[in-house]
Each structure stands twice: as structure tokens, then as C-alpha cells.
Enzyme design. Structure first.
Site, PDB file in Angstrom:
ATOM      1  N   SER A 198      39.403  31.413  36.210  1.00  0.00           N
ATOM      2  CA  SER A 198      40.049  30.815  36.368  1.00  0.00           C
ATOM      3  C   SER A 198      41.222  31.397  37.473  1.00  0.00           C
ATOM      4  O   SER A 198      41.073  32.769  38.304  1.00  0.00           O
ATOM      5  CB  SER A 198      40.820  31.298  35.063  1.00  0.00           C
ATOM      6  N   SER A 199      42.741  31.499  37.934  1.00  0.00           N
ATOM      7  CA  SER A 199      43.652  31.810  38.876  1.00  0.00           C
ATOM      8  C   SER A 199      44.391  33.468  38.501  1.00  0.00           C
ATOM      9  O   SER A 199      44.404  34.228  39.437  1.00  0.00           O
ATOM     10  CB  SER A 199      44.279  31.156  39.213  1.00  0.00           C
ATOM     11  N   CYS A 200      43.674  34.140  37.224  1.00  0.00           N
ATOM     12  CA  CYS A 200      44.267  35.357  36.570  1.00  0.00           C
ATOM     13  C   CYS A 200      43.611  36.341  36.448  1.00  0.00           C
ATOM     14  O   CYS A 200      43.522  37.484  36.307  1.00  0.00           O
ATOM     15  CB  CYS A 200      44.588  34.904  35.229  1.00  0.00           C
ATOM     16  N   LYS A 217      35.848  37.409  32.378  1.00  0.00           N
ATOM     17  CA  LYS A 217      35.903  36.402  33.951  1.00  0.00           C
ATOM     18  C   LYS A 217      35.555  36.958  35.104  1.00  0.00           C
ATOM     19  O   LYS A 217      34.738  36.186  35.863  1.00  0.00           O
ATOM     20  CB  LYS A 217      37.333  34.938  34.278  1.00  0.00           C
TER      21      LYS A 217
END
Length: 317
Positions: A109-111, A142
Site C-alpha cells: 500500500s502507498s501508506c 505491510k
């Protein structure tokens, strides 16, 4: 040449991302796509996962299974977002390697990137600064999965690739207002505002943060392309290449839905990261480009929402 007879396991095939990957695999002619429901295979259970891989021949794995949600869900259930994702990732990655799986794609994820990362965010921004606090448990899980894939590649030469998508939306999205991300939440709020004749709809935050959105079928095409590409390795950002403010997004969703009332911002609620635009130059260099515009994608997503609403009762807000 791609072997369309290879055995492909899609973990999390009932979710938005996993379902899109299955659609793309079938579209390309893959003949042996393997899936298991949560009732058949609990990915948090190490023994079940190892038993599956030791008894089911698999050549390639797409690891799309995850515990996901928006700011409210992350703040309310931090243990779930950290523990469940760690268990799923570690179990599948370890068992896949032990079983001799040829190639694996891990969906992140971009987070994972720092809250204040330079924009657009490059893959090498990872671990260069503090994370956004509102989704830190999910991001840490992640990052751990990504680093485990890197470790298997470095120590054993495993061909484990990591795809870091931007904010996704599309078929099978989550419209539960207690756990959804911003775009599906806006679709539901404006639809219910239209349906009930509300004078105004309230959304979280100031509307100022900038976000990038990608239709999930575009992501699926990128993922399958990466797995087919002989030179793909490491981490790949996958984004649309442009962002939009939450306020602009709200107006766009309202227009698609047909809601003409007022939009009110609850500034007492958190905004999250100020901006999160991905630099997707690495994956674009391999030939991938998104095909579905944001307006067209939201129109498609609203259609899916209406069909799902008809077929299944959505959770009460």
C-alpha cells in the site's frame, strides 16, 4: 512466452484486489487459477497454510489477502490491522518458498511511505521518515511483508516482487462507513443523501488533503504484467500519476451520483497525510499505463455499488 497452464494461487480472491486479479488472469487465458475461501483456508493459521502448499501444486502466488480499512477502522482496531496482516503475510510467504513456488507478488500500500515524503513518492522513500499515525499499524505490517520478500530474495534468490498501489476503488469495494476508504464512503454518503433528500452531506476533515486514485482493474493489469515480465524485481509503485483534493473528489462523486445539496466538512475529524502521490516511473518503464479515468471509474464504481446494494443489504451507518 507466458505459460498459461501454470498453476496460479490468488490469496484473497474474494476481496476487491484479489477478485480483479482473478478477472485479469481469466481475461488473459490462464487455465489453472486456484482459490480458497476463508472457510476452506484460514491464512492466519500457519498449520493450515503449510498443509495447503504441501498438498496443492502451485507455481505462482498473488498475495492479495489483507485486513484493510480507512482511518476510522485503523484507529478503532489497531491490533487487527497489525497482527492479522503480519500473520497472513508471514504464513503465505514462508510456506510458498518452502513449497518451491517459482514467483510471488506481494500487495502492499502507498501508506508504507513517510507522512512527509517528497512528492511524487519514489520507492526509495521507504523508511526515510515517520509514518502517518492514523494508519501506522497497517503500514508497519505491510512494511514487514515487503521486507520479508526482500529478505527471501537476498538470502535465497526468491523471485518475490512487491507492488505498492495507490488508493484503489471499483467492484467489490467496501461501503461500510465504519471501515471504508474515502471514495466508497463518498459514493454511499451522496447516494443516501440523494435517496433521502438530505440538504447536506458531511464528510471527514477539511477537504484539503490530496489523494491519488486508481481503478482496481488497472492495478490488476499491472500486477499480472509484473509477474509475466522476465526482468521485474523489487518494489513497484502503481498509481494513476495525478492526484485530486478530497474537496474536488467530493464534488466529482456528488456530480456522478446526482446529488445537488451542500457538502459540509467536519474539521474536527483527522485529515490523514497531507498529500500522497506515487511516482510510478518504474512500472511505466515496463510498459504499463492506466486505462480508466477517474470520472469514468467513479461512474463504473457507482454502478457496481447500486448492483451490490440491490443484491446485498449494506451495513447500517
Amino acid at each position: 512466452m507466458t505459460n498459461l497452464e501454470q498453476r496460479v494461487f490468488v490469496a484473497g480472491h474474494r476481496g476487491m484486489v484479489g477478485a480483479a486479479i482473478v478477472r485479469e488472469l481469466h481475461r488473459r487465458g490462464y487455465a489453472n487459477v486456484v482459490t480458497r475461501s476463508r472457510e476452506e483456508l484460514d491464512l492466519e493459521n500457519q498449520n493450515q497454510v503449510h498443509r495447503f502448499f504441501s498438498t496443492t501444486p502451485v507455481d505462482v502466488v498473488y498475495l492479495a489477502a489483507a485486513k484493510v480499512g480507512g482511518i476510522l477502522a485503523n484507529q478503532t482496531h489497531p491490533v487487527d490491522f497489525l497482527y492479522k496482516n503480519l500473520m497472513i503475510q508471514c504464513n503465505v510467504i514462508r510456506a510458498a518458498y518452502a513449497a518451491g513456488v517459482r514467483k510471488l507478488l506481494f500487495l502492499g500500500s502507498s501508506c508504507i511511505y513517510p507522512r512527509e515524503a517528497p512528492q511524487p513518492i519514489r520507492e526509495d522513500a521507504l523508511l526515510t521518515g515517520p509514518l502517518e499515525s492514523t494508519n501506522e499499524p497497517y503500514a508497519i505490517a505491510k512494511i514487514a511483508g515487503l521486507k520479508l520478500c526482500e529478505a527471501y530474495q537476498r538470502q535465497y534468490g526468491a523471485r518475490f516482487i512487491c507492488a505498492m498501489p495507490t488508493n484503489l476503488y471499483g467492484p467489490r469495494d467496501n461501503y461500510d462507513l465504519h471501515s471504508s476508504h474515502v471514495l466508497p464512503a463518498l459514493i454511499r454518503k451522496f447516494h443516501e443523501g440523494l435517496e433521502s433528500g438530505q440538504d447536506s452531506v458531511t464528510i471527514w476533515g477539511t477537504g484539503a488533503p490530496l489523494r491519488e486514485f486508481l481503478y482496481v482493474d488497472d492495478l490488476a493489469q499491472a500486477c499480472v504484467m509484473l509477474m509475466e515480465h522476465p526482468e521485474a524485481e523489487g518494489i513497484y509503485n502503481i498509481g494513476a500519476g495525478q492526484d485530486i483534493s478530497i474537496a474536488e473528489l467530493a464534488r466529482l462523486v456528488a456530480r456522478v451520483v446526482g446529488y445537488t445539496g451542500n457538502i459540509v466538512y467536519d474539521t474536527g475529524k483527522p485529515d490523514g497525510t497531507p498529500r500522497k502521490l506515487m511516482d510510478s516511473a518504474r512500472v511505466r518503464a515496463l510498459g504499463w499505463r492506466p486505462e480508466i479515468s477517474l470520472t469514468h471509474g467513479i461512474t463504473l464504481a457507482y454502478g457496481h455499488f447500486l448492483r451490490e446494494r440491490t443484491q446485498h443489504a449494506l451495513p447500517v451507518a
